[in-house]
Design a protein around this motif. Structure first.
Motif, mmCIF file in Angstrom:
data_model
loop_
_atom_site.group_PDB
_atom_site.id
_atom_site.type_symbol
_atom_site.label_atom_id
_atom_site.label_comp_id
_atom_site.label_asym_id
_atom_site.label_seq_id
_atom_site.Cartn_x
_atom_site.Cartn_y
_atom_site.Cartn_z
ATOM 1 N N ARG A 183 0.826 -1.212 0.000
ATOM 2 C CA ARG A 183 0.000 0.000 0.000
ATOM 3 C C ARG A 183 0.858 1.257 0.000
ATOM 4 O O ARG A 183 0.571 2.218 -0.716
ATOM 5 N N GLU A 242 1.469 4.096 -3.404
ATOM 6 C CA GLU A 242 1.168 5.521 -3.258
ATOM 7 C C GLU A 242 2.219 6.407 -3.922
ATOM 8 O O GLU A 242 2.013 7.596 -4.098
ATOM 9 N N TYR A 297 -3.065 -4.593 -2.784
ATOM 10 C CA TYR A 297 -2.868 -5.089 -1.433
ATOM 11 C C TYR A 297 -4.041 -5.946 -0.970
ATOM 12 O O TYR A 297 -3.903 -6.772 -0.099
#
Length: 155
Positions: free
Chosen positions: A116, A120, A150
């Motif tokens: 995760r 980003e 994820y």
């Protein structure tokens, strides 16, 4: 001149001398899990990155914040060795201490934090975990290789 006024003048001068540094600010998002009263909560931490850094340097700065000792799903002693973005894949290289845990529950949360956070980062579509520079299975048999989501890790 007062101390505050001097500081304000210095900041204004620096903004005009180094305008590219101020304009190059970028935020990174670190995603951590934290247990509160037996419930897992997602914690989002925004990291401001000021200055002209390469994408690899930005990724390293962001992941340094994920691998801090207070993160309960990162095993004690785990060190971030390097990060590298090649094409659209982020490679996160960590020390072998990352294997100092037990249980699939723990492993899935550890992997989800890494994926995760990596996804980003601008330009990253896949995340691979390297342990001491090699693709390796984690304790419970999971492999984090070019992960794109994820959610699939949490099943």
């Amino acid at each position: 001149m007062s101390g505050r006024l001097k500081l304000a003048v210095v900041v204004i001068i620096l903004i005009f001398i180094f305008p590219q540094k101020v304009k190059a600010a970028e935020a990174g998002l670190v995603i951590k899990f934290k247990t509160e009263n037996g419930i897992i909560k997602t914690e989002y931490e925004e990291i401001k990155i000021l200055g002209n850094f390469t994408p690899n340097e930005r990724a390293y700065l962001i992941f340094c914040n994920l691998f801090l000792p207070e993160n309960e799903f990162v095993p004690e002693g785990t060190r971030l060795l390097s990060t590298m973005i090649i094409c659209d894949t982020l490679y996160v290289n960590v020390s072998s201490e990352i294997k100092n845990y037990g249980g699939i529950y723990y492993e899935k949360h550890l992997m989800a934090q890494i994926v995760r956070t990596g996804l980003e980062i601008n330009g990253v579509d896949k995340v691979t975990l390297l342990i001491d520079g090699e693709i390796s299975l984690l304790n419970e048999g999971s492999l984090l290789y070019k992960a794109t989501k994820y959610e699939e890790l949490m099943d």
